[in-house]
Design an enzyme around this catalytic site. Sequence first.
Site, PDB file in Angstrom:
ATOM      1  N   ARG A 274       0.819  -1.210   0.000  1.00 15.81           N
ATOM      2  CA  ARG A 274       0.000   0.000   0.000  1.00 15.81           C
ATOM      3  C   ARG A 274       0.858   1.268   0.000  1.00 15.81           C
ATOM      4  O   ARG A 274       0.317   2.377  -0.022  1.00 15.81           O
ATOM      5  CB  ARG A 274      -0.912   0.017   1.239  1.00 15.81           C
ATOM      6  CG  ARG A 274      -1.850  -1.154   1.340  1.00 15.81           C
ATOM      7  CD  ARG A 274      -2.464  -1.249   2.745  1.00 15.81           C
ATOM      8  NE  ARG A 274      -3.375  -0.162   3.011  1.00 15.81           N
ATOM      9  CZ  ARG A 274      -4.706  -0.266   2.983  1.00 15.81           C
ATOM     10  NH1 ARG A 274      -5.264  -1.432   2.726  1.00 15.81           N
ATOM     11  NH2 ARG A 274      -5.468   0.775   3.242  1.00 15.81           N
TER      12      ARG A 274
ATOM     13  N   TYR B 114       0.534   4.385  -2.361  1.00 16.21           N
ATOM     14  CA  TYR B 114      -0.488   5.380  -2.034  1.00 16.21           C
ATOM     15  C   TYR B 114      -0.150   6.099  -0.733  1.00 16.21           C
ATOM     16  O   TYR B 114      -0.140   7.327  -0.681  1.00 16.21           O
ATOM     17  CB  TYR B 114      -1.854   4.696  -1.927  1.00 16.21           C
ATOM     18  CG  TYR B 114      -2.995   5.643  -1.685  1.00 16.21           C
ATOM     19  CD1 TYR B 114      -3.395   6.542  -2.659  1.00 16.21           C
ATOM     20  CD2 TYR B 114      -3.690   5.623  -0.483  1.00 16.21           C
ATOM     21  CE1 TYR B 114      -4.452   7.418  -2.445  1.00 16.21           C
ATOM     22  CE2 TYR B 114      -4.756   6.490  -0.257  1.00 16.21           C
ATOM     23  CZ  TYR B 114      -5.134   7.384  -1.235  1.00 16.21           C
ATOM     24  OH  TYR B 114      -6.173   8.255  -1.011  1.00 16.21           O
TER      25      TYR B 114
ATOM     26  N   GLU C  21       2.735   6.347   1.131  1.00 16.98           N
ATOM     27  CA  GLU C  21       3.946   7.162   1.080  1.00 16.98           C
ATOM     28  C   GLU C  21       3.857   8.215  -0.017  1.00 16.98           C
ATOM     29  O   GLU C  21       4.443   9.297   0.101  1.00 16.98           O
ATOM     30  CB  GLU C  21       5.183   6.276   0.861  1.00 16.98           C
ATOM     31  CG  GLU C  21       5.513   5.342   2.019  1.00 16.98           C
ATOM     32  CD  GLU C  21       6.095   6.085   3.225  1.00 16.98           C
ATOM     33  OE1 GLU C  21       5.843   7.300   3.375  1.00 16.98           O
ATOM     34  OE2 GLU C  21       6.805   5.454   4.005  1.00 16.98           O
TER      35      GLU C  21
ATOM     36  N   ARG D 145     -13.486  -0.828  -1.817  1.00 15.94           N
ATOM     37  CA  ARG D 145     -13.685  -0.181  -0.525  1.00 15.94           C
ATOM     38  C   ARG D 145     -14.905  -0.789   0.164  1.00 15.94           C
ATOM     39  O   ARG D 145     -15.878  -1.191  -0.481  1.00 15.94           O
ATOM     40  CB  ARG D 145     -13.816   1.334  -0.687  1.00 15.94           C
ATOM     41  CG  ARG D 145     -12.474   1.974  -0.984  1.00 15.94           C
ATOM     42  CD  ARG D 145     -12.550   3.480  -1.056  1.00 15.94           C
ATOM     43  NE  ARG D 145     -12.989   3.944  -2.356  1.00 15.94           N
ATOM     44  CZ  ARG D 145     -12.854   5.200  -2.772  1.00 15.94           C
ATOM     45  NH1 ARG D 145     -12.321   6.105  -1.980  1.00 15.94           N
ATOM     46  NH2 ARG D 145     -13.274   5.556  -3.984  1.00 15.94           N
ATOM     47  N   VAL D 146     -14.867  -0.793   1.476  1.00 19.93           N
ATOM     48  CA  VAL D 146     -15.805  -1.633   2.215  1.00 19.93           C
ATOM     49  C   VAL D 146     -17.260  -1.213   2.019  1.00 19.93           C
ATOM     50  O   VAL D 146     -18.135  -2.085   1.853  1.00 19.93           O
ATOM     51  CB  VAL D 146     -15.429  -1.648   3.716  1.00 19.93           C
ATOM     52  CG1 VAL D 146     -15.503  -0.250   4.329  1.00 19.93           C
ATOM     53  CG2 VAL D 146     -16.295  -2.616   4.487  1.00 19.93           C
TER      54      VAL D 146
ATOM     55  N   GLY E 129     -10.681 -10.488   7.738  1.00 25.41           N
ATOM     56  CA  GLY E 129     -10.213 -10.615   9.109  1.00 25.41           C
ATOM     57  C   GLY E 129     -11.353 -11.021  10.033  1.00 25.41           C
ATOM     58  O   GLY E 129     -12.318 -11.682   9.622  1.00 25.41           O
TER      59      GLY E 129
ATOM     60  N   PRO F  80      -5.121  -1.246   8.151  1.00 23.38           N
ATOM     61  CA  PRO F  80      -5.154  -0.632   9.486  1.00 23.38           C
ATOM     62  C   PRO F  80      -6.233  -1.259  10.365  1.00 23.38           C
ATOM     63  O   PRO F  80      -7.333  -1.572   9.901  1.00 23.38           O
ATOM     64  CB  PRO F  80      -5.470   0.839   9.190  1.00 23.38           C
ATOM     65  CG  PRO F  80      -5.093   1.034   7.763  1.00 23.38           C
ATOM     66  CD  PRO F  80      -5.344  -0.261   7.084  1.00 23.38           C
ATOM     67  N   HIS F  81      -5.926  -1.422  11.647  1.00 24.86           N
ATOM     68  CA  HIS F  81      -6.878  -2.025  12.573  1.00 24.86           C
ATOM     69  C   HIS F  81      -7.878  -1.003  13.096  1.00 24.86           C
ATOM     70  O   HIS F  81      -9.027  -1.356  13.393  1.00 24.86           O
ATOM     71  CB  HIS F  81      -6.137  -2.682  13.743  1.00 24.86           C
ATOM     72  CG  HIS F  81      -5.376  -3.910  13.352  1.00 24.86           C
ATOM     73  ND1 HIS F  81      -4.079  -3.874  12.879  1.00 24.86           N
ATOM     74  CD2 HIS F  81      -5.742  -5.224  13.352  1.00 24.86           C
ATOM     75  CE1 HIS F  81      -3.666  -5.094  12.612  1.00 24.86           C
ATOM     76  NE2 HIS F  81      -4.657  -5.946  12.887  1.00 24.86           N
ATOM     77  N   LYS F  82      -7.454   0.241  13.251  1.00 24.84           N
ATOM     78  CA  LYS F  82      -8.340   1.271  13.759  1.00 24.84           C
ATOM     79  C   LYS F  82      -8.159   2.545  12.942  1.00 24.84           C
ATOM     80  O   LYS F  82      -7.061   2.881  12.523  1.00 24.84           O
ATOM     81  CB  LYS F  82      -8.056   1.565  15.236  1.00 24.84           C
ATOM     82  CG  LYS F  82      -8.448   0.428  16.175  1.00 24.84           C
ATOM     83  CD  LYS F  82      -8.271   0.833  17.632  1.00 24.84           C
ATOM     84  CE  LYS F  82      -8.731  -0.275  18.563  1.00 24.84           C
ATOM     85  NZ  LYS F  82      -8.603   0.127  19.989  1.00 24.84           N
TER      86      LYS F  82
END
Length: 436
Positions: free
Chosen positions: A254, A257, A259, A298-299, A317, A384-386
Site C-alpha cells: 500500500r 499510495y 507514502e 472499498r468496504v 479478518g 489498518p486495525h483502527k
Amino acid sequence: MSSELIHRNQTREYQPDNPRNTDSSSSRHNSPPQKSRNMLRDRAPFLLIGIAISTLFFHFLPSLQHHHDSSFIQTELTLPTRRVLLEEHGSTRNNEDERKGRVPLAVGLKNKKNKRVLITGGAGFVGSHLVDRLMERGDNVIVVDNYFTGRKENVIHHIGNPNFELIRHDVVEPILLEVDQIYHLACPASPVHYKFNPVKTIKTNVVGTLNMLGLAKRVGARFLLTSTSEVYGDPLQHPQAETYWGNVNPIGVRSCYDEGKRVAETLAMDYHRGAGIEVRIARIFNTYGPRMCIDDGRVVSNFVAQALRKEPLTVYGDGKQTRSFQYVSDLVEGLMRLMEGEHVGPFNLGNPGEFTMLELAQVVQETIDTNAKIEFRPNTEDDPHKRKPDISKAKELLGWQPSVSLREGLPLMVSDFRQRLFGDSKGNGGKGSSAA
C-alpha cells in the site's frame, strides 16, 4: 618635335583668355555657396516650426510625467494584494524575487466574485460532487481527468454550460491554465485501483503534485491538496490527530499510495515555505455516497453492491477493525471551507463516528436486505486495525463538522447503486448528489 608637342599640350590646357574656361571655373567655385544659401532660405520655416514644437513638448513633459506617475501609483494602490500564509515568519530576498517572477493575472481577477477553479480528478467520485457545488456557486470550473477511475457521466450534466470545461489530461504531464484556485484530487484512492499500477500511482502523487504546484506558483493560484488518513498507516495513536506522524510501512503493497501522499504533503509544504505558495492540506477519512465506483474494493461500496446482487457480504479478518464513514456532501463542505479559509492545515476531514466492519455490515443488511449473509475472508496486508479522526482542529478553525449520519446517507448511495446496476427507475443516482 617632342618639345613642340609639350608646348601645344600646355597651351591647350591653359588658355586664360578663353571665355568658356573662365565661366566654367567661376561657376565651379561659386555654385556650392549659392546652393547652401538657397537651401537655408527654403528650409528656415520648417526649422523654426520644429524648434517651436520641441519647446512646447519639453515644457509640458514634466507635468505629463507627474500625472502618469500619480495615476500609476493610484492604480497600484487599488490593485489587490496577494496574502501569503507562511508557517515561519519572514522571507528572504530570493523568495521575493521568485514571487515577482510569477505570471500576472488580469487586473481585478483576484477580487471578482466568481473564481476560476481547476479540479484535477474532477470526474471522479468526490471531484464531481465538488464540481456541482462550485458550479452552483457560480464559479468557472475546469475539470482535468484521465478517466482512470473517473467517469464522464459524473459531470456530463454540466457539459454545455459556458462556465464549465472538461479536459482529458493526465496530471503526470504538465498543463498551463490561468486559474485562481486548484483543488488537486487526482489519484486513485481505492486499494483495487492504486495496487493495479503502483508505479503509476506514486508518479501521480509525486510528479502530478509537482506539476500542479508548479502551475500554482506560475499563476499565483491557491492550492489545496487532498491527502488521506492513510498517511497515519496502522496507527499507534487513537483517535488520530494531525500532530501524529503515523506508522506506515514504506515498502508494503500500500506504500505507493500511503507514502505517495506523504511525499505530496512534503512537496506542498516545501513550495509553501520556499516559494510562498498559498497551500491547504486536507487529510480525508473514509467517504461514501453516490457515484462511487461500484467495484473499487472499498468496504462500503463492496457491501452495498454485494447486498444488491444478493451476494454474501465479505468481511476481511475478524471484522473487528474499525472505520469512520462520512457522507460526501460533508467532505465537500469541509474542502470548500478549507480552501476559502485562512489556515494551511493539515486538517482531518472525517466523521468521528466509529464502526466495526461487522457493525457496518449490519447497517447494510438493515438498509438493503435483512437476509444478506456475511462471509469471512483472510485480512489484506497492512490493513489498518483502527481509524478514527480527531476533528477538533477543523471544528475550531474551520467551523466544520459532519452532519449526515451513516443511516441517513447510506440509503442515498443504495439508490444510486441500484439505478446503475439494474436501471431501476426508482433509483436517483443523479439526484443523490443534490441531496448531498
